[in-house]
Write a protein that holds these residues in place. Structure first.
Motif, PDB file in Angstrom:
ATOM      1  N   LYS A 110      39.086  52.800  46.138  1.00 24.64           N
ATOM      2  CA  LYS A 110      40.288  53.374  46.732  1.00 24.64           C
ATOM      3  C   LYS A 110      41.299  53.763  45.647  1.00 24.64           C
ATOM      4  O   LYS A 110      41.483  53.027  44.671  1.00 24.64           O
ATOM      5  N   GLU A 118      37.749  60.556  55.904  1.00 21.52           N
ATOM      6  CA  GLU A 118      37.837  61.895  55.311  1.00 21.52           C
ATOM      7  C   GLU A 118      37.858  61.822  53.783  1.00 21.52           C
ATOM      8  O   GLU A 118      37.160  62.580  53.102  1.00 21.52           O
ATOM      9  N   VAL A 119      38.625  60.881  53.235  1.00 25.21           N
ATOM     10  CA  VAL A 119      38.708  60.735  51.783  1.00 25.21           C
ATOM     11  C   VAL A 119      37.354  60.334  51.208  1.00 25.21           C
ATOM     12  O   VAL A 119      36.917  60.849  50.174  1.00 25.21           O
ATOM     13  N   SER A 176      47.601  58.868  42.557  1.00 27.45           N
ATOM     14  CA  SER A 176      46.200  59.159  42.872  1.00 27.45           C
ATOM     15  C   SER A 176      45.310  59.222  41.625  1.00 27.45           C
ATOM     16  O   SER A 176      44.086  59.265  41.744  1.00 27.45           O
ATOM     17  N   GLU A 216      37.670  52.351  49.485  1.00 21.82           N
ATOM     18  CA  GLU A 216      38.250  53.441  50.270  1.00 21.82           C
ATOM     19  C   GLU A 216      37.893  53.249  51.738  1.00 21.82           C
ATOM     20  O   GLU A 216      36.723  53.172  52.096  1.00 21.82           O
ATOM     21  N   LYS A 260      34.901  63.261  51.103  1.00 19.54           N
ATOM     22  CA  LYS A 260      35.201  64.143  49.985  1.00 19.54           C
ATOM     23  C   LYS A 260      34.727  63.537  48.663  1.00 19.54           C
ATOM     24  O   LYS A 260      34.233  64.244  47.782  1.00 19.54           O
ATOM     25  N   ASN A 287      39.333  55.245  54.289  1.00 17.13           N
ATOM     26  CA  ASN A 287      39.604  56.463  55.050  1.00 17.13           C
ATOM     27  C   ASN A 287      38.356  57.336  55.086  1.00 17.13           C
ATOM     28  O   ASN A 287      37.799  57.684  54.045  1.00 17.13           O
TER      29      ASN A 287
END
Length: 433
Positions: free
Chosen positions: A334, A368-369, A340, A364, A372, A366
């Motif tokens: 994350k 969507e993150v 970032s 991480e 990606k 999330n």
């Protein structure tokens, strides 16, 4: 008719003034005209067995002068106190039986080269030093399991065969799995994330494999790793857990393996300094410090072995370096919500030049993150659909770490190379015995 006790040598103190029958192997022998001193080992300890000329038959006394190293024996005699012995006892021999002779045992008391000893690893395990190292490894394994059991973790076994990479694709051992491609696991972490979503607090403990073409003193191609994972834990919770964990397992060795540490001539005071809290250093500050100390490292670089050694020299305890650049960490790490470019990661570096023994961080959570990140690392998404499900169905913050057992053993024992920390090491140039 009474049966003669047959204790392990380590328990011989319970049999003072009793007649016992010890079963083991001849570690060493010294002889004179009227007495033989036999050092007998049985895997638990070594004890001196004294054969006086008038204590056994003339035939047995004469034969004892020719007993060779590693001959297996059953020795009968009386246990008596001896303050000169490490154990505090010796055996006055009244009889012995040769079970199996050993002829020309290759590992003699003289010095041997590492290559020769590695070729004879199956026999080298019998030496005092290797015996001590592997007993400390055994103690650490038990301490690791006990710690997580006491902390109410559930053991979840991770698979050895995996369909995809976890830590990058450049150091995988590839194999054929029926009609498809598979790999030997680099880590059980992804599976522990699934376990944490089911049980809250989990860990796995087993072999992992890295095909790194490295011949450094810190690397093996096959090693054991323990990997806890905890739902709802943050990076800082993770650091607290790692700190508590290391203090516990080192303390267990100090408590239960004093004799083995003495055999290894380990500086006990260095281990006694492993107390909480450990210094916590932000990556940015670590880079500045290294540059001040003369390193040519620049921001964005990962630490090399020399950097880790340089950074830890000023500390007696492990140190925790956190918030490494996101670019040098795995796809699942994350990112720091406030920056970032940084990740919510931590490495624990051992003192005395032993370097990284723990790596971990917050994962991480999330969907969507993470999708990606998988695409950015050019990983096949179809292999990670199950992993993404963990974010689709009740995602939560979670964190964990991995500790490499062999590096921990090397550090606790004060060893130069990890090849001595595992019974049968696998290196770039070694796959036998």
């Amino acid at each position: 008719m009474s049966t003669i006790a047959s204790p392990r040598i380590a328990d011989i103190g319970q049999c003072v003034n009793q007649t016992v029958c010890l079963k083991g192997w001849l570690y060493n022998r010294r002889s004179s005209k009227n007495v033989h001193f036999l050092e007998l080992r049985d895997g638990s300890a070594i004890i001196q067995c004294v054969i006086g000329k008038n204590d056994v038959s003339p035939e047995l006394f004469e034969a004892a002068a020719n007993l060779s190293q590693e001959t297996s024996l059953m020795i009968t005699g009386t246990v008596r106190e001896d303050s000169r012995s490490d154990l505090g006892y010796e055996i006055g021999v009244t009889d012995y039986t040769v079970v199996g002779e050993a002829t020309d045992y290759p590992i003699t008391p003289k010095e041997h080269g590492v290559a020769f000893l590695m070729e004879n690893r199956h026999l080298w395990l019998r030496s005092k030093r290797q015996n001590a190292i592997l007993k400390i490894r055994h103690e650490l394994v038990n301490a690791i399991r006990d710690f997580f059991n006491q902390e109410d973790f559930t053991l979840i076994d991770a698979p050895i065969f995996t369909p995809s990479a976890c830590e990058g694709t450049t150091n995988l051992f590839e194999t054929t799995y029926f009609d498809r491609q598979a790999y030997l696991t680099q880590s059980g972490q992804l599976y522990m994330e699934a376990g944490a979503m089911a049980f809250g607090k989990v860990y796995c403990f087993g072999p992992t494999f890295r095909a790194e073409k490295s011949k450094t003193r810190r690397h093996l191609t096959e090693f054991w790793m323990v990997e806890p994972e905890v739902a709802y834990n943050t990076l800082y919770d993770n650091m607290d857990l790692a700190e508590k964990f290391l203090k516990y397992i080192v303390g267990r060795v100090l408590e239960n393996r004093k004799l083995e540490l003495k055999v290894l001539e380990r500086d006990i005071s260095a281990l006694e300094k492993i107390q909480k809290p450990f210094p916590r250093i932000h990556y940015n500050d670590a880079i500045k410090k290294l540059q001040e100390l003369g390193s040519d490292i620049v921001w964005g670089d990962d630490f090399g072995a020399d950097d880790e050694t340089m950074l830890t020299k000023e500390f007696d305890t492990p140190i925790m370096v956190h918030h490494y650049p996101a670019e040098i960490k795995a796809f699942y790490m994350k990112k720091d919500p406030e920056n970032s470019k940084l990740s919510l990661s931590v490495d624990v570096l051992a003192p005395e030049g032993y370097g990284e023994i723990i790596g971990g961080g917050e994962r991480e959570d999330n969907l969507e993150v993470l999708e990606k990140a998988i695409a950015a690392h050019d990983l096949p998404k179809e292999h990670f659909e199950w992993f993404l499900d963990l974010r689709r169905y009740g995602t939560v913050p979670h964190a964990g770490f991995g500790l490499g057992l062999e590096r921990a053993v090397a550090w606790v024992c004060g060893l130069h190379h990890v090849r001595e920390t595992i019974p049968f090491p696998r290196l770039m140039d070694r796959i036998k015995p």
